[in-house]
Design a protein around this motif. Structure first.
Motif, PDB file in Angstrom:
ATOM      1  N   VAL A 299       0.839  -1.202   0.000  1.00  0.00           N
ATOM      2  CA  VAL A 299       0.000   0.000   0.000  1.00  0.00           C
ATOM      3  C   VAL A 299       0.871   1.249   0.000  1.00  0.00           C
ATOM      4  CG1 VAL A 299      -1.740   1.294   1.299  1.00  0.00           C
ATOM      5  CG2 VAL A 299      -1.939  -1.176   1.069  1.00  0.00           C
ATOM      6  N   LYS A 300       1.946   1.230   0.755  1.00  0.00           N
ATOM      7  CA  LYS A 300       2.872   2.368   0.767  1.00  0.00           C
ATOM      8  C   LYS A 300       3.475   2.565  -0.622  1.00  0.00           C
ATOM      9  CE  LYS A 300       6.864   4.167   3.230  1.00  0.00           C
ATOM     10  NZ  LYS A 300       7.881   3.905   4.263  1.00  0.00           N
ATOM     11  N   PHE A 301       3.828   1.474  -1.282  1.00  0.00           N
ATOM     12  CA  PHE A 301       4.362   1.541  -2.638  1.00  0.00           C
ATOM     13  C   PHE A 301       3.339   2.148  -3.600  1.00  0.00           C
ATOM     14  CE2 PHE A 301       4.420  -0.700  -6.763  1.00  0.00           C
ATOM     15  CZ  PHE A 301       5.602  -0.178  -7.262  1.00  0.00           C
ATOM     16  N   LEU A 302       2.090   1.695  -3.523  1.00  0.00           N
ATOM     17  CA  LEU A 302       1.052   2.225  -4.405  1.00  0.00           C
ATOM     18  C   LEU A 302       0.751   3.685  -4.111  1.00  0.00           C
ATOM     19  CD1 LEU A 302      -1.378  -0.822  -4.462  1.00  0.00           C
ATOM     20  CD2 LEU A 302       0.176  -0.094  -6.276  1.00  0.00           C
ATOM     21  N   ASN A 303       0.771   4.060  -2.837  1.00  0.00           N
ATOM     22  CA  ASN A 303       0.550   5.466  -2.485  1.00  0.00           C
ATOM     23  C   ASN A 303       1.680   6.358  -2.994  1.00  0.00           C
ATOM     24  OD1 ASN A 303      -1.952   5.184  -1.269  1.00  0.00           O
ATOM     25  ND2 ASN A 303      -1.062   4.759   0.733  1.00  0.00           N
ATOM     26  N   SER A 304       2.914   5.872  -2.943  1.00  0.00           N
ATOM     27  CA  SER A 304       4.028   6.678  -3.468  1.00  0.00           C
ATOM     28  C   SER A 304       3.925   6.808  -4.985  1.00  0.00           C
ATOM     29  CB  SER A 304       5.377   6.094  -3.051  1.00  0.00           C
ATOM     30  OG  SER A 304       5.566   4.825  -3.618  1.00  0.00           O
ATOM     31  N   ALA A 305       3.438   5.775  -5.670  1.00  0.00           N
ATOM     32  CA  ALA A 305       3.215   5.876  -7.117  1.00  0.00           C
ATOM     33  C   ALA A 305       2.089   6.857  -7.411  1.00  0.00           C
ATOM     34  CB  ALA A 305       2.889   4.503  -7.699  1.00  0.00           C
ATOM     35  N   THR A 306       1.145   6.984  -6.498  1.00  0.00           N
ATOM     36  CA  THR A 306       0.071   7.964  -6.640  1.00  0.00           C
ATOM     37  C   THR A 306       0.614   9.382  -6.462  1.00  0.00           C
ATOM     38  OG1 THR A 306      -1.522   6.362  -5.808  1.00  0.00           O
ATOM     39  CG2 THR A 306      -2.198   8.660  -5.776  1.00  0.00           C
ATOM     40  N   GLU A 307       1.540   9.551  -5.518  1.00  0.00           N
ATOM     41  CA  GLU A 307       2.120  10.873  -5.273  1.00  0.00           C
ATOM     42  C   GLU A 307       2.905  11.385  -6.469  1.00  0.00           C
ATOM     43  OE1 GLU A 307       4.405  10.658  -1.692  1.00  0.00           O
ATOM     44  OE2 GLU A 307       2.642  10.220  -0.463  1.00  0.00           O
TER      45      GLU A 307
ATOM     46  N   ARG B 173       2.185  10.642  -9.448  1.00  0.00           N
ATOM     47  CA  ARG B 173       1.159  10.743 -10.480  1.00  0.00           C
ATOM     48  C   ARG B 173       1.287   9.693 -11.587  1.00  0.00           C
ATOM     49  NH1 ARG B 173      -2.001  15.249  -9.820  1.00  0.00           N
ATOM     50  NH2 ARG B 173      -2.560  15.193 -12.007  1.00  0.00           N
ATOM     51  N   ILE B 174       1.762   8.508 -11.213  1.00  0.00           N
ATOM     52  CA  ILE B 174       1.745   7.377 -12.144  1.00  0.00           C
ATOM     53  C   ILE B 174       0.408   6.658 -12.025  1.00  0.00           C
ATOM     54  CG2 ILE B 174       2.787   5.149 -12.693  1.00  0.00           C
ATOM     55  CD1 ILE B 174       5.442   6.329 -11.698  1.00  0.00           C
ATOM     56  N   LEU B 175      -0.083   6.563 -10.777  1.00  0.00           N
ATOM     57  CA  LEU B 175      -1.359   5.908 -10.504  1.00  0.00           C
ATOM     58  C   LEU B 175      -2.361   6.931  -9.985  1.00  0.00           C
ATOM     59  CD1 LEU B 175      -0.171   2.718  -8.578  1.00  0.00           C
ATOM     60  CD2 LEU B 175      -0.776   2.881 -10.988  1.00  0.00           C
ATOM     61  N   GLU B 176      -3.626   6.570 -10.069  1.00  0.00           N
ATOM     62  CA  GLU B 176      -4.702   7.333  -9.436  1.00  0.00           C
ATOM     63  C   GLU B 176      -5.393   6.417  -8.440  1.00  0.00           C
ATOM     64  OE1 GLU B 176      -7.341   8.606 -12.507  1.00  0.00           O
ATOM     65  OE2 GLU B 176      -6.209  10.437 -12.875  1.00  0.00           O
ATOM     66  N   LYS B 177      -5.741   6.967  -7.297  1.00  0.00           N
ATOM     67  CA  LYS B 177      -6.448   6.188  -6.290  1.00  0.00           C
ATOM     68  C   LYS B 177      -7.911   6.591  -6.326  1.00  0.00           C
ATOM     69  CE  LYS B 177      -6.436   4.825  -1.507  1.00  0.00           C
ATOM     70  NZ  LYS B 177      -5.845   4.972  -0.195  1.00  0.00           N
ATOM     71  N   ASP B 178      -8.755   5.592  -6.447  1.00  0.00           N
ATOM     72  CA  ASP B 178     -10.191   5.835  -6.479  1.00  0.00           C
ATOM     73  C   ASP B 178     -10.840   4.896  -5.480  1.00  0.00           C
ATOM     74  OD1 ASP B 178     -12.696   6.719  -7.129  1.00  0.00           O
ATOM     75  OD2 ASP B 178     -12.851   5.537  -8.964  1.00  0.00           O
ATOM     76  N   GLY B 179     -11.089   5.409  -4.289  1.00  0.00           N
ATOM     77  CA  GLY B 179     -11.653   4.560  -3.248  1.00  0.00           C
ATOM     78  C   GLY B 179     -10.616   3.568  -2.748  1.00  0.00           C
ATOM     79  N   GLY B 180     -10.907   2.299  -2.886  1.00  0.00           N
ATOM     80  CA  GLY B 180     -10.015   1.266  -2.386  1.00  0.00           C
ATOM     81  C   GLY B 180      -9.149   0.616  -3.447  1.00  0.00           C
ATOM     82  N   TYR B 181      -9.072   1.214  -4.623  1.00  0.00           N
ATOM     83  CA  TYR B 181      -8.233   0.605  -5.655  1.00  0.00           C
ATOM     84  C   TYR B 181      -7.453   1.672  -6.406  1.00  0.00           C
ATOM     85  CZ  TYR B 181     -11.775   1.904  -9.149  1.00  0.00           C
ATOM     86  OH  TYR B 181     -12.634   2.589  -9.960  1.00  0.00           O
ATOM     87  N   TRP B 182      -6.376   1.239  -7.062  1.00  0.00           N
ATOM     88  CA  TRP B 182      -5.507   2.115  -7.824  1.00  0.00           C
ATOM     89  C   TRP B 182      -5.591   1.737  -9.291  1.00  0.00           C
ATOM     90  CZ3 TRP B 182      -4.563   0.275  -3.044  1.00  0.00           C
ATOM     91  CH2 TRP B 182      -4.162   1.172  -2.072  1.00  0.00           C
TER      92      TRP B 182
END
Length: 80
Positions: free
Chosen positions: A43-51, A53-62
């Motif tokens: 989750v930390k990895f996915l959140n850093s990818a969101t920061e 701007r590679i991924l977008e977080k929408d609710g409980g999924y990326w």
């Protein structure tokens, strides 16, 4: 007598624990981390990818922000 009981109890209880989805989830995460296929703190990895701007977080999924990136990784996966 107690030794035989304990010898049988341990494998049976281990088998029953392995059937629990939560236990399976953590075993899979640890195995993937040990093989360096995925980070342990996913989750930390996915959140850093969101920061960045590679991924977008929408609710409980990326999801990937751009279809081009998603298609690129999909082609890599199909090539295996």
């Amino acid at each position: 007598m107690y030794g035989i009981f304990l010898a049988l109890l341990f494998p049976i209880s281990l088998f029953l624990l392995m059937k629990m989805p939560l236990i399976q989830h953590f075993i899979l995460r640890i195995a993937l981390a040990l093989e360096k296929k995925a980070p342990l703190k996913y989750v930390k990895f996915l959140n850093s990818a969101t920061e960045v701007r590679i991924l977008e977080k929408d609710g409980g999924y990326w999801r990937f922000r751009h279809q081009l990136i998603q298609d690129y990784f999909a082609e890599l996966y199909e090539g295996e």
